[in-house]
Design a protein around this motif. Structure first.
Motif, mmCIF file in Angstrom:
data_model
loop_
_atom_site.group_PDB
_atom_site.id
_atom_site.type_symbol
_atom_site.label_atom_id
_atom_site.label_comp_id
_atom_site.label_asym_id
_atom_site.label_seq_id
_atom_site.Cartn_x
_atom_site.Cartn_y
_atom_site.Cartn_z
ATOM 1 N N LEU A 62 102.098 5.172 -131.285
ATOM 2 C CA LEU A 62 101.834 6.589 -131.024
ATOM 3 C C LEU A 62 100.499 6.771 -130.307
ATOM 4 N N ILE A 63 99.462 6.086 -130.792
ATOM 5 C CA ILE A 63 98.139 6.193 -130.165
ATOM 6 C C ILE A 63 98.190 5.673 -128.731
ATOM 7 N N GLY A 64 98.900 4.562 -128.526
ATOM 8 C CA GLY A 64 98.979 3.975 -127.190
ATOM 9 C C GLY A 64 99.649 4.892 -126.183
ATOM 10 N N ILE A 65 100.806 5.459 -126.560
ATOM 11 C CA ILE A 65 101.541 6.327 -125.631
ATOM 12 C C ILE A 65 100.757 7.600 -125.341
ATOM 13 N N VAL A 66 100.281 8.253 -126.413
ATOM 14 C CA VAL A 66 99.516 9.494 -126.228
ATOM 15 C C VAL A 66 98.233 9.220 -125.455
ATOM 16 N N GLY A 67 97.565 8.110 -125.787
ATOM 17 C CA GLY A 67 96.319 7.783 -125.106
ATOM 18 C C GLY A 67 96.517 7.503 -123.630
ATOM 19 N N ALA A 68 97.558 6.732 -123.295
ATOM 20 C CA ALA A 68 97.796 6.378 -121.894
ATOM 21 C C ALA A 68 98.106 7.615 -121.056
ATOM 22 N N PHE A 69 99.057 8.426 -121.545
ATOM 23 C CA PHE A 69 99.388 9.642 -120.798
ATOM 24 C C PHE A 69 98.216 10.622 -120.799
ATOM 25 N N GLY A 70 97.459 10.644 -121.901
ATOM 26 C CA GLY A 70 96.308 11.539 -121.973
ATOM 27 C C GLY A 70 95.235 11.183 -120.958
ATOM 28 N N ILE A 71 94.978 9.884 -120.801
ATOM 29 C CA ILE A 71 93.966 9.445 -119.830
ATOM 30 C C ILE A 71 94.386 9.815 -118.407
ATOM 31 N N VAL A 72 95.650 9.549 -118.077
ATOM 32 C CA VAL A 72 96.135 9.868 -116.727
ATOM 33 C C VAL A 72 96.100 11.374 -116.489
ATOM 34 N N SER B 6 107.143 2.213 -116.002
ATOM 35 C CA SER B 6 107.236 0.784 -116.292
ATOM 36 C C SER B 6 106.156 0.325 -117.262
ATOM 37 N N ASN B 7 104.905 0.716 -117.005
ATOM 38 C CA ASN B 7 103.776 0.130 -117.729
ATOM 39 C C ASN B 7 103.377 0.875 -118.992
ATOM 40 N N ILE B 8 103.832 2.124 -119.150
ATOM 41 C CA ILE B 8 103.502 2.861 -120.370
ATOM 42 C C ILE B 8 104.677 2.889 -121.339
ATOM 43 N N LEU B 9 105.906 2.868 -120.823
ATOM 44 C CA LEU B 9 107.073 2.974 -121.698
ATOM 45 C C LEU B 9 107.883 1.675 -121.776
#
Length: 255
Positions: free
Chosen positions: A6-16, A194-197
């Motif tokens: 959860l942290i990884g997905i939210v963090g990645a999309f949040g940063i972008v 590809s790289n986030i999901l």
């Protein structure tokens, strides 16, 4: 739920997303033709490789694994199996009738023992269920790997489409911008998907495959040893082989 996922997905999309807002309008990064090329093209290519039922099952398996909580600890499983062996030694197989078991696979094996099934049936049945579970995880890995490969590829196809449209309309300045947007945004969408999901889910499924293979094989051996009425100390000693050296020493000290 697995907090790291959860942290990884939210963090990645949040940063972008934050980077986009800091640099300009979010609407500039939304382009329907680019979405159609990457998402539609990626799914279509995956449908060519796999049956629809396999893809649906892979999505269910993938998101279950991604959102699942902690896996069973092999050390805890060994201790629990050893305790179950002690119950059988004192009360016989019927002593397992009302015992609470933490792991569903172990619970099924315990029920087999309590019901008096033969050793060969127990081993074959549990090994078959383990192999089917591992097969589902393996198929899920293949599907998400295909999606992870297809998304950037269709991003590149979209880039080429956008460049062709741009070069074909060089005499019309108003058409250059939208064509260039398709060219660049398809690459962005493909990289994000590809790289986030997809590829992280492949690694997640791969890790789950290894954990389930180890834990379920350990459980099968433990259940079979209980069925053979081996002593709890011997059961623990035989199952410790599944642990790395550090955990073996810790379990031995705890005993």
């Amino acid at each position: 739920m697995d907090l790291a996922t959860l942290i990884g997905i939210v963090g990645a999309f949040g940063i972008v997303t934050t980077a986009i807002f800091l640099g300009g309008s979010f609407g500039q990064f939304i382009d329907v033709p680019s979405v159609l090329i990457v998402v539609g093209g990626g799914l279509a290519a995956t449908l060519i490789r796999f049956q629809l039922s396999d893809i649906a099952a892979a999505f269910v398996t993938g998101f279950k694994v991604a959102l699942a909580g902690k896996n069973a600890n092999p050390r805890d499983l060994i201790t629990e199996i050893s305790n179950l062996g002690e119950i059988v030694r004192k009360s016989g197989p019927l002593g397992l009738e009302n015992v609470d078991v933490s792991d569903p696979v172990l619970a099924k094996g315990v029920q087999y023992i309590a019901d008096g099934y033969e050793l060969e049936f127990i081993r074959e049945s549990m090994e078959r269920e383990r192999d089917l579970q591992l097969s589902r995880l393996s198929e899920g890995k293949r599907v998400f790997k295909a999606l992870g490969d297809s998304a950037p590829a269709f991003g590149m196809i979209g880039t080429l489409v956008g460049l062709v449209q741009m070069l074909a309309n060089m005499d019309d300045p108003a058409a250059i911008g939208p064509s260039m947007a398709v060219a660049l945004l398809t690459t962005l969408y493909g990289a994000l998907i590809s790289n986030i999901l997809c590829l992280p889910l492949v690694d997640k499924l791969d890790a789950k495959f290894d954990v389930d293979d180890l834990n379920q094989t350990l459980i099968i051996d433990g259940v079979c040893q209980i069925r053979e009425s081996k002593s709890p100390a011997l059961i623990k000693e035989m199952l410790i082989a599944y642990l790395p050296d550090k955990l073996r020493a810790e379990l031995a000290d705890a005993a």
